[in-house]
Every structure is written in C-alpha cells, then in structure tokens.
Design an enzyme around this catalytic site. Structure first.
Site: not given
Ligand code: 5GP
Ligand code: ZN
Length: 114
Positions: A87, A100
C-alpha cells in the site's frame, strides 16, 4: 528512525511475532491478519513509502521477494497461491510509513482487491 513502529520492531525494541530475519529484512505476523497467513516483510532500512525507493535500494527490494518465496515454501503456499501487496500512501490504505510488503495466503483471493 525514532518513533517509527517498524524501525522499533526491526531493532527488537518492540515485541512482534517474527517469522524471518536477516541483516537487511525482517518478517513478522500482522497483528490484525486479513487472511489465515498474513506476514509483513519489512526492509530494516527506513524508507517511508514505495515512492521513496532509490536506485541503491534495488538489491534490497529484490531480497524482499526472495524472503517471500522462502516463507511461501515454509508455509506450503506454492500450490494454493498467495499475494504480495504494497500500500503506497494513505489513499491506498498505508497506515505505517515505513515500507512493508503484505504477504497474504491460506484462503482464495479475489481480484480486483478492494
Ligand atoms: P499498512 O496499512 O500501512 O499497509 O499496513 C500496516 C500493517 O501493520 C497493518 O496490516 C496492521 O495490522 C499492522 N500493524 C500495525 N501495528 C502493528 C504492530 O504493532 N505489530 C504488528 N505485528 N503489526 C502491526
Ligand atoms: Zn522506520
């Protein structure tokens, strides 16, 4: 970086359920799993978002996928399939601004994602 949750987790200053670690990358179980298997693969280097990746991070980014492959093998995900998602930015749902990679598996995945 001070006050960054994933820097603290990578540095062992915050508790986490660690499933992999090496000198460059750690992987942990997500605290709020969206699938039976939901890992977060986290480069130790503090890079806020995908848009902050630089040319010198190429090898580091590549190593994330080597870790994903290893975790897939260890968790029998090769046949059933799995998804690796980043994201980027709050509009895409990013809530922790240390890059991440979500690794999701253990259930059928729909496309397109919401
Ligand atoms: P993002 O929303 O930034 O793409 O993903 C952040 C992820 O980190 C979320 O899925 C959230 O559940 C997870 N998360 C937030 N705080 C913690 C924590 O303290 N420990 C772990 N293991 N995961 C966390
Ligand atoms: Zn950080």
């Amino acid at each position: 970086m001070e006050n960054c949750l994933f820097c603290k987790i990578a540095g062992g200053k915050e508790d986490s359920d660690t499933v992999y670690k090496d000198e460059n990358v750690v992987a942990i179980r997500d605290i709020n799993p969206q699938a039976p298997i939901h890992f977060l693969i986290i480069p130790r280097k503090h890079i806020p978002t995908l848009m902050d990746i630089e040319g010198r991070d190429k090898e580091l980014m590549g190593s994330v996928f080597t870790v994903a492959k290893k975790l897939a093998e260890e968790n029998d995900l090769e046949m059933s399939g799995f998804r690796v998602v980043v994201n980027c930015g709050s509009g895409a749902g990013q809530s922790v601004f240390h890059i991440h990679f979500h690794m999701l598996g253990g259930r059928p995945m729909k496309w397109p994602p919401g």
